[in-house]
Design a protein around this motif. Structure first.
Motif, PDB file in Angstrom:
ATOM      1  N   GLN A 225     -56.442  47.509 -61.024  1.00 55.97           N
ATOM      2  CA  GLN A 225     -57.314  48.033 -59.980  1.00 55.97           C
ATOM      3  C   GLN A 225     -58.705  48.291 -60.544  1.00 55.97           C
ATOM      4  O   GLN A 225     -58.854  48.636 -61.724  1.00 55.97           O
ATOM      5  CB  GLN A 225     -56.743  49.316 -59.366  1.00 55.97           C
ATOM      6  CG  GLN A 225     -56.519  50.439 -60.355  1.00 55.97           C
ATOM      7  CD  GLN A 225     -55.895  51.664 -59.694  1.00 55.97           C
ATOM      8  OE1 GLN A 225     -55.508  51.632 -58.530  1.00 55.97           O
ATOM      9  NE2 GLN A 225     -55.822  52.754 -60.441  1.00 55.97           N
ATOM     10  N   ASN A 226     -59.715  48.096 -59.711  1.00 53.13           N
ATOM     11  CA  ASN A 226     -61.097  48.302 -60.127  1.00 53.13           C
ATOM     12  C   ASN A 226     -61.383  49.794 -60.283  1.00 53.13           C
ATOM     13  O   ASN A 226     -60.868  50.622 -59.531  1.00 53.13           O
ATOM     14  CB  ASN A 226     -62.059  47.693 -59.102  1.00 53.13           C
ATOM     15  CG  ASN A 226     -61.923  46.181 -59.008  1.00 53.13           C
ATOM     16  OD1 ASN A 226     -61.678  45.523 -60.025  1.00 53.13           O
ATOM     17  ND2 ASN A 226     -62.083  45.628 -57.813  1.00 53.13           N
ATOM     18  N   ILE A 227     -62.230  50.129 -61.246  1.00 58.31           N
ATOM     19  CA  ILE A 227     -62.666  51.506 -61.449  1.00 58.31           C
ATOM     20  C   ILE A 227     -64.184  51.506 -61.543  1.00 58.31           C
ATOM     21  O   ILE A 227     -64.825  50.451 -61.494  1.00 58.31           O
ATOM     22  CB  ILE A 227     -62.034  52.128 -62.713  1.00 58.31           C
ATOM     23  CG1 ILE A 227     -62.294  51.266 -63.943  1.00 58.31           C
ATOM     24  CG2 ILE A 227     -60.535  52.309 -62.529  1.00 58.31           C
ATOM     25  CD1 ILE A 227     -61.718  51.845 -65.223  1.00 58.31           C
ATOM     26  N   ASP A 228     -64.775  52.672 -61.695  1.00 61.44           N
ATOM     27  CA  ASP A 228     -66.230  52.816 -61.648  1.00 61.44           C
ATOM     28  C   ASP A 228     -66.933  51.959 -62.696  1.00 61.44           C
ATOM     29  O   ASP A 228     -66.365  51.625 -63.746  1.00 61.44           O
ATOM     30  CB  ASP A 228     -66.613  54.281 -61.850  1.00 61.44           C
ATOM     31  CG  ASP A 228     -66.145  55.159 -60.693  1.00 61.44           C
ATOM     32  OD1 ASP A 228     -65.872  54.600 -59.615  1.00 61.44           O
ATOM     33  OD2 ASP A 228     -66.059  56.390 -60.886  1.00 61.44           O
ATOM     34  N   ASN A 229     -68.194  51.623 -62.401  1.00 63.35           N
ATOM     35  CA  ASN A 229     -69.085  50.913 -63.328  1.00 63.35           C
ATOM     36  C   ASN A 229     -68.537  49.545 -63.736  1.00 63.35           C
ATOM     37  O   ASN A 229     -68.595  49.155 -64.906  1.00 63.35           O
ATOM     38  CB  ASN A 229     -69.343  51.767 -64.577  1.00 63.35           C
ATOM     39  CG  ASN A 229     -69.982  53.094 -64.249  1.00 63.35           C
ATOM     40  OD1 ASN A 229     -70.861  53.172 -63.396  1.00 63.35           O
ATOM     41  ND2 ASN A 229     -69.535  54.159 -64.915  1.00 63.35           N
ATOM     42  N   ASP A 230     -67.967  48.817 -62.739  1.00 66.39           N
ATOM     43  CA  ASP A 230     -67.456  47.462 -62.960  1.00 66.39           C
ATOM     44  C   ASP A 230     -66.285  47.424 -63.935  1.00 66.39           C
ATOM     45  O   ASP A 230     -66.045  46.400 -64.582  1.00 66.39           O
ATOM     46  CB  ASP A 230     -68.572  46.530 -63.463  1.00 66.39           C
ATOM     47  CG  ASP A 230     -69.714  46.395 -62.469  1.00 66.39           C
ATOM     48  OD1 ASP A 230     -69.417  46.332 -61.247  1.00 66.39           O
ATOM     49  OD2 ASP A 230     -70.884  46.360 -62.902  1.00 66.39           O
ATOM     50  N   GLY A 231     -65.589  48.543 -64.053  1.00 67.41           N
ATOM     51  CA  GLY A 231     -64.450  48.584 -64.959  1.00 67.41           C
ATOM     52  C   GLY A 231     -63.156  48.160 -64.279  1.00 67.41           C
ATOM     53  O   GLY A 231     -63.096  47.933 -63.067  1.00 67.41           O
TER      54      GLY A 231
END
Length: 454
Positions: A225-231
């Motif tokens: 799953q995607n997380i903040d700041n393109d992580g």
């Protein structure tokens, strides 16, 4: 007398003074600091913060909002309290195995220390993964999560997968250490409390997981799953091979618990200290890459003498890993021909001073491993190296190698690096990688434990 040997008693037992705050949403956070700068200090501070969180959770069966260790009138949501109570044992286990993702702030400087803030959300706790260390099995399966962001030309997925694989190795290290402790194995792993077990696991896990590809047999992504700041956060199932993990972890424990040292000191201190080190299980040799440097000085008054002792642990490059000095005010003896030797014997036999010296040596030997192993030098004739500008990057790819620097001296290229294993293993690895890249090199020779030469 308690001995160093392979005992890890009091290892990494620096007291943790950080406070843990519980915020209204159930987030637990703390700040910890470690001496120094760079990645090692950041990692040490994060490890201390994680240990402080684990200690806080162990000591609090129920959760309440706190600030500066004072309970406030506000209360948490009932669902949050209930979730904490249900997950508490899993949180403790997950923290001890490095399997729970922690939110870490950017590092800040405070004097000579590097500080980080670490927080843990109840919503981030992954499903528990329980493993047993069964002697008949060849592998251990774990389910872990990892996070990554785009960096150095590689994708967030790549870094997230590498982070998860490193956590898998660290988690299995924790299982193995627990098994060694509970069964009182031949390595005589002795720890005082769960915090020290966690810290030892973190140390060994960090060292092994830097090259986790040699320990993880296979793995499969279960979720992402995607997380903040393109992580990206990934959850994966990994199968870790036990045999190579045990072999490498055992070598690290051996380096920590029973190193080979050279004693440099004036007589009679050298003899006294050599005998004392032998009683503690530390091997003393004339040629060694780790030096115990000691000095003694008499302070004489009219009729009595006191002794000032100091001991440092260094490598041959001058890096200092530990330091100890005695308490000269502890004892004064009438001045005489043998007073210096008598004072040495008494100070080294004094229980508290012996324990302090033991602890200083243990922490020094541990620092050698924590920094990536002892410093070695590889001497190569300039005329036999085709592309010297690529030598640093080439050596950095070797498993267990770090901190590679290159310089020229006397028509030679000298590579200085840290290596976690035996010098013979390093020689084999270096020769293999250099000869397969087209360099015209003769046989490599081991000049001593810290110098390889072509």
């Amino acid at each position: 007398m308690r001995t160093i040997g392979l005992s890890l008693l009091a290892l990494l037992s620096t007291p943790l003074a950080a406070e843990v705050k519980v915020l209204p949403d159930g987030m637990m956070e703390t700040t910890a600091c470690a001496y120094g700068r760079g990645n090692l200090a950041i990692s040490s501070a994060k490890t201390q913060a994680a240990a402080e969180l684990a200690a806080f959770i162990k000591g609090n069966k129920s959760l309440a909002i706190t600030d500066n260790n004072q309970f406030l009138g506000a209360s948490l949501d009932d669902d949050t309290v209930r979730l904490y109570e249900q997950q508490r044992s899993d949180i403790i286990e997950g923290l001890s195995m490095g399997a729970i993702p922690l939110n870490t702030s950017s590092p800040s400087l405070s004097g000579n220390d590097t500080c980080v803030s670490v927080s843990l959300s109840l919503l981030d706790i992954p499903a528990p993964s329980h493993q047993n260390w069964e002697e008949g099995t060849q592998n251990i399966s774990v389910t872990v999560s990892g996070e990554g962001w785009p960096k150095n030309g590689k994708t967030a997925r790549h870094h997230a997968e590498m982070d998860a694989l490193q956590r898998a190795v660290s988690q299995v290290v924790g299982v193995w250490l627990t098994q060694q402790h509970s069964q009182s194995s031949l390595m005589n792993l002795q720890v005082l409390n769960d915090t020290e077990t966690t810290q030892m696991q973190e140390l060994i896990g960090q060292q092994l997981s830097s090259h986790s590809e040699g320990l993880v047999k296979e793995w499969q992504i279960l979720d992402s799953q995607n997380i903040d700041n393109d992580g990206l956060q990934v959850t994966l199932h990994a199968v870790v091979e036990k045999k190579p993990l045990v072999q490498q972890a055992s070598k690290l424990l051996s380096v920590i618990g029973s190193p080979r040292v050279k004693v440099i000191a004036p007589e009679p201190l050298k003899t006294e200290l050599t005998l004392w080190l032998g009683e503690q299980g530390v091997e003393v040799a004339n040629v060694a890459s780790l030096v115990v440097l000691a000095a003694a000085e008499l302070a004489n008054t009219t009729n009595t003498s006191r002794l000032h002792l100091n001991v440092s642990v260094q490598d041959l490059s001058g890096n200092i890993y530990g330091y100890w000095k005695n308490n000269p005010a502890l004892l004064a003896l009438p001045s005489g021909q043998r007073v210096e030797q008598d004072l040495m014997s008494v100070h080294l036999a004094h229980e508290q001073q012996a324990q302090d010296l033991q602890q200083a040596l243990q922490q020094a030997f541990t620092q050698v491993v924590a920094r990536g192993g002892l410093v070695r030098q590889i001497w190569l004739p300039q005329s036999q190296i085709k592309q010297p500008q690529k030598l640093q990057a080439l050596l950095s790819t070797l498993g267990g190698v770090s901190d590679v620097t290159i310089y020229e001296k006397d028509n030679n290229i000298v590579a200085s690096l840290r290596y976690k294993g035996a010098t013979g293993d390093l020689a084999d690895a270096v020769h293999q990688v250099l000869t397969t890249t087209g360099n015209r090199l003769s046989a490599i020779s081991i000049e001593n434990d810290f110098t390889l030469r072509y």
